[in-house]
Design a protein around this motif. Structure first.
Motif, mmCIF file in Angstrom:
data_model
loop_
_atom_site.group_PDB
_atom_site.id
_atom_site.type_symbol
_atom_site.label_atom_id
_atom_site.label_comp_id
_atom_site.label_asym_id
_atom_site.label_seq_id
_atom_site.Cartn_x
_atom_site.Cartn_y
_atom_site.Cartn_z
ATOM 1 N N LYS A 109 -12.749 48.590 16.116
ATOM 2 C CA LYS A 109 -11.168 47.978 16.014
ATOM 3 C C LYS A 109 -10.354 48.537 16.939
ATOM 4 C CE LYS A 109 -12.411 46.889 11.035
ATOM 5 N NZ LYS A 109 -11.733 47.075 9.572
ATOM 6 N N GLY A 110 -10.873 49.792 17.564
ATOM 7 C CA GLY A 110 -9.811 50.408 18.524
ATOM 8 C C GLY A 110 -9.934 49.380 19.953
ATOM 9 N N GLY A 111 -10.926 48.608 20.271
ATOM 10 C CA GLY A 111 -11.163 47.730 21.223
ATOM 11 C C GLY A 111 -10.312 46.399 20.931
ATOM 12 N N VAL A 112 -10.482 45.979 19.478
ATOM 13 C CA VAL A 112 -9.662 44.867 19.100
ATOM 14 C C VAL A 112 -8.314 45.241 19.305
ATOM 15 C CG1 VAL A 112 -9.137 43.354 16.888
ATOM 16 C CG2 VAL A 112 -11.562 44.021 17.662
ATOM 17 N N ALA A 113 -7.823 46.458 18.814
ATOM 18 C CA ALA A 113 -6.373 46.538 18.794
ATOM 19 C C ALA A 113 -5.869 46.589 20.244
ATOM 20 C CB ALA A 113 -6.006 48.031 18.275
ATOM 21 N N ALA A 114 -6.499 46.899 21.104
ATOM 22 C CA ALA A 114 -6.149 47.017 22.576
ATOM 23 C C ALA A 114 -6.263 45.680 22.991
ATOM 24 C CB ALA A 114 -7.231 47.787 23.396
ATOM 25 N N ILE A 115 -7.174 44.870 22.862
ATOM 26 C CA ILE A 115 -7.010 43.517 23.495
ATOM 27 C C ILE A 115 -5.908 42.673 22.828
ATOM 28 C CG2 ILE A 115 -9.338 43.548 24.325
ATOM 29 C CD1 ILE A 115 -10.160 41.835 21.951
ATOM 30 N N VAL A 116 -5.782 42.816 21.425
ATOM 31 C CA VAL A 116 -4.579 42.069 20.749
ATOM 32 C C VAL A 116 -2.989 42.560 21.527
ATOM 33 C CG1 VAL A 116 -3.554 41.731 18.916
ATOM 34 C CG2 VAL A 116 -5.880 41.684 18.839
ATOM 35 N N ALA A 117 -2.748 44.052 21.477
ATOM 36 C CA ALA A 117 -1.696 44.418 22.030
ATOM 37 C C ALA A 117 -1.401 44.062 23.591
ATOM 38 C CB ALA A 117 -1.945 45.969 21.878
ATOM 39 N N ALA A 118 -2.664 44.132 24.409
ATOM 40 C CA ALA A 118 -2.381 43.498 25.751
ATOM 41 C C ALA A 118 -1.974 41.929 25.707
ATOM 42 C CB ALA A 118 -3.674 43.940 26.350
ATOM 43 N N ALA A 119 -2.807 41.155 24.745
ATOM 44 C CA ALA A 119 -2.509 39.858 25.039
ATOM 45 C C ALA A 119 -1.074 39.467 24.498
ATOM 46 C CB ALA A 119 -3.319 38.898 24.047
ATOM 47 N N GLU A 120 -0.600 40.159 23.345
ATOM 48 C CA GLU A 120 0.681 39.948 23.057
ATOM 49 C C GLU A 120 1.836 40.207 24.193
ATOM 50 O OE1 GLU A 120 0.173 40.770 18.201
ATOM 51 O OE2 GLU A 120 0.866 42.538 19.369
ATOM 52 N N HIS A 121 1.563 41.526 24.655
ATOM 53 C CA HIS A 121 2.311 41.788 25.924
ATOM 54 C C HIS A 121 2.583 40.906 26.961
ATOM 55 C CE1 HIS A 121 4.344 45.173 28.340
ATOM 56 N NE2 HIS A 121 3.931 44.388 29.462
ATOM 57 N N LEU A 122 1.354 40.413 27.410
ATOM 58 C CA LEU A 122 1.279 39.406 28.723
ATOM 59 C C LEU A 122 1.900 38.149 28.198
ATOM 60 C CD1 LEU A 122 -2.833 40.099 29.468
ATOM 61 C CD2 LEU A 122 -0.671 40.231 30.974
ATOM 62 N N VAL A 123 1.845 37.628 27.009
ATOM 63 C CA VAL A 123 2.662 36.631 26.522
ATOM 64 C C VAL A 123 4.148 36.617 26.445
ATOM 65 C CG1 VAL A 123 3.230 35.107 24.742
ATOM 66 C CG2 VAL A 123 0.636 35.633 25.207
ATOM 67 N N ALA A 124 4.496 37.960 25.877
ATOM 68 C CA ALA A 124 6.096 38.282 25.820
ATOM 69 C C ALA A 124 6.518 38.535 27.463
ATOM 70 C CB ALA A 124 6.049 39.456 24.968
ATOM 71 N N ALA A 125 5.711 38.825 28.026
ATOM 72 C CA ALA A 125 6.258 39.102 29.622
ATOM 73 C C ALA A 125 6.320 37.738 30.329
ATOM 74 C CB ALA A 125 5.312 40.165 30.429
ATOM 75 N N GLY A 126 5.751 36.776 29.895
ATOM 76 C CA GLY A 126 5.486 35.585 30.849
ATOM 77 C C GLY A 126 4.491 35.605 31.707
ATOM 78 N N ALA A 127 3.482 36.415 31.799
ATOM 79 C CA ALA A 127 2.706 36.529 32.728
ATOM 80 C C ALA A 127 1.976 35.123 32.926
ATOM 81 C CB ALA A 127 1.699 37.577 32.336
ATOM 82 N N PRO A 128 1.550 34.790 34.318
ATOM 83 C CA PRO A 128 0.804 33.316 34.557
ATOM 84 C C PRO A 128 -0.630 33.470 34.013
ATOM 85 C CG PRO A 128 1.203 34.578 36.495
ATOM 86 C CD PRO A 128 1.872 35.223 35.462
ATOM 87 N N VAL A 129 -1.127 33.661 32.959
ATOM 88 C CA VAL A 129 -2.383 33.978 32.482
ATOM 89 C C VAL A 129 -2.492 33.634 31.137
ATOM 90 C CG1 VAL A 129 -2.287 36.198 31.888
ATOM 91 C CG2 VAL A 129 -4.396 35.511 32.679
ATOM 92 N N ARG A 130 -3.679 32.977 30.696
ATOM 93 C CA ARG A 130 -3.781 32.738 29.205
ATOM 94 C C ARG A 130 -4.922 33.638 28.710
ATOM 95 N NH1 ARG A 130 -5.946 27.170 28.574
ATOM 96 N NH2 ARG A 130 -4.598 26.913 26.455
ATOM 97 N N PRO A 131 -4.329 34.679 27.916
ATOM 98 C CA PRO A 131 -5.431 35.646 27.195
ATOM 99 C C PRO A 131 -5.801 34.977 25.957
ATOM 100 C CG PRO A 131 -3.207 36.313 26.830
ATOM 101 C CD PRO A 131 -3.098 35.153 27.727
ATOM 102 N N VAL A 132 -6.712 34.466 25.806
ATOM 103 C CA VAL A 132 -7.330 33.884 24.518
ATOM 104 C C VAL A 132 -8.031 34.811 23.825
ATOM 105 C CG1 VAL A 132 -8.609 31.971 23.459
ATOM 106 C CG2 VAL A 132 -7.200 31.463 25.461
ATOM 107 N N LEU A 133 -7.614 35.038 22.495
ATOM 108 C CA LEU A 133 -8.091 36.197 21.587
ATOM 109 C C LEU A 133 -9.418 35.263 20.796
ATOM 110 C CD1 LEU A 133 -5.144 38.022 20.756
ATOM 111 C CD2 LEU A 133 -7.104 39.153 21.904
ATOM 112 N N ALA A 134 -10.501 35.895 20.786
ATOM 113 C CA ALA A 134 -11.751 35.479 20.231
ATOM 114 C C ALA A 134 -12.150 36.858 19.249
ATOM 115 C CB ALA A 134 -12.752 34.994 20.963
ATOM 116 N N LEU A 135 -11.625 36.660 18.047
ATOM 117 C CA LEU A 135 -11.837 37.881 16.941
ATOM 118 C C LEU A 135 -12.954 37.453 15.896
ATOM 119 C CD1 LEU A 135 -8.121 38.846 16.620
ATOM 120 C CD2 LEU A 135 -10.043 39.717 18.464
ATOM 121 N N VAL A 136 -14.250 38.006 16.093
ATOM 122 C CA VAL A 136 -15.348 37.345 15.524
ATOM 123 C C VAL A 136 -16.043 37.957 14.345
ATOM 124 C CG1 VAL A 136 -15.687 35.944 17.647
ATOM 125 C CG2 VAL A 136 -16.894 38.151 17.115
#
Length: 375
Positions: free
Chosen positions: A113-140
């Protein structure tokens, strides 16, 4: 502490507080439904298009795919993590997250869950910043058992419109890059004997005796397997049905760990080669998974170099156990890097919050201007 680091730690505490013990390991356990619902609501509110992916034939075992807004021609990176955990026997408060300095304690904190929290927080940040990348989250779901979640998600991605350029799995690696992981196989051997009164043992055929001879043969072969970067051992054995009766049945499970460049399917031939005809033994390959190596060139190798530079990770990790990288490698170049701690699968599990924060920050930096054709 940056905003993304604060968000990652807060989310981690929330995730540890949700019971997501894998019911395939502990019958009757909670499973992944509640944690997927929590993450789905959060990511939908953050602007992601979410899809809950069930595991076919396994009710109550959902996974989640969250696709951010943005044009299809932006680079697409799958950020993958599993949300199930092992059991909690012996843990007084497994779902009460406790911070002690730079440690967060609780079931699933390190795995993963430490890794999951890090990737979710990063993806949210990238989207909010309008970064030209699509960080798709696959939480399995179900990584701790049969990988039902990743297999279902990988099959579902084309229908969701996701064609990943690369995948990062945030499994615990102590914050360094994983360079390889071993494959594994599990072979069941059953022995058919002949029952007789134990006072007239010569009238029977002792299946447990034959089992014992296989145990010895496995031990003798184990050294050569280990010299080839593998491992061979018997992990479970049983036989007989009653005192005073020559055992007419016995069985065991033989486990093989293989070097990344060795086929795990060879386990069946290896075990059959240890059996003697007079043992009346049958061997069956129950499951096997191949090993994996990080690519030397291409999108995953480029991401690995960039991420390693941001994390200051000069060393690398050769995993002795299996992770789901080979499954994702079948559809896109894959790398593995995530925060660790201690006590994984034990009663004192914890994750290093410094590594959680570092991964979240590094991902926002590396993915913000990444292009998959870089090498």
């Amino acid at each position: 502490m940056s905003d993304v680091e604060t968000v990652a730690v807060e989310l981690l505490a929330q995730l540890v507080g949700i019971d997501s013990v894998n019911p395939a390991l502990m019958p009757g356990a909670a499973g992944e439904t509640r944690i997927v619902e929590h993450l789905e609501a959060r990511l939908t509110a953050a602007g992601f298009a979410t899809t809950v992916v069930p595991a076919a034939g396994h009710e109550g075992r959902p996974s989640l795919v969250a696709v951010p807004p943005g044009p299809d021609d932006w680079p697409t990176v799958v950020l993958n993590g599993h949300v199930d955990t092992v059991g909690v026997a012996g843990m007084p408060e497994p779902f009460t997250p406790r911070i002690d300095g730079d440690r967060l304690v609780g079931r699933g904190a390190a795995d993963m869950k430490g890794g999951v929290a890090a990737i979710v927080a990063a993806a949210e940040h990238l989207v909010a910043a309008g970064a030209p990348v699509r960080p798709v989250l696959a939480l399995v779901a179900d990584e701790e058992d049969a990988s039902l979640g990743s297999e279902a998600v990988i099959a579902a991605l084309p229908g969701i419109g996701v064609r990943p350029d690369a995948c990062l799995i945030a499994e615990p690696t102590d914050g360094v890059l994983c360079r390889s992981l071993r494959g594994f196989a599990l072979v069941r051997v059953t022995f058919a004997g002949r029952a007789a009164h134990s006072s007239q043992a010569e009238l029977g055929s002792n299946a447990v005796t034959h089992l014992g001879r296989l145990l010895h043969a496995v031990d003798l072969r184990a050294d050569s397997v280990r010299a080839d970067s593998g491992e061979l051992l018997v992990t479970l054995a049983s036989g007989g049905s009653s005192a005073f009766v020559v055992p007419d049945r016995a069985e065991c499970l033989v486990e093989l760990r293989t070097a990344p460049d060795r086929s795990s399917a060879d386990a069946l031939a290896l075990v059959r080669g240890l059996l003697e005809p007079e043992w009346q033994a049958e061997a069956e390959l129950l499951t096997h998974r191949e090993g994996w190596r990080l690519d030397d060139h291409g999108p995953a190798a480029d991401l690995a170099r960039r991420l390693g530079a941001e994390l200051g990770a000069g060393s690398s990790f050769e995993a002795p156990y299996w992770m789901e990288a080979p499954l994702w490698q079948e559809i896109c170049p894959t790398l593995v890097c995530g925060p660790s701690g201690g006590g994984m699968h034990a009663v004192d599990e914890w994750v290093d919050l410094r590594q959680v924060r570092a991964l979240a920050t590094a991902l926002t930096t590396v993915l913000g201007d990444w292009r998959p054709d870089a090498d």
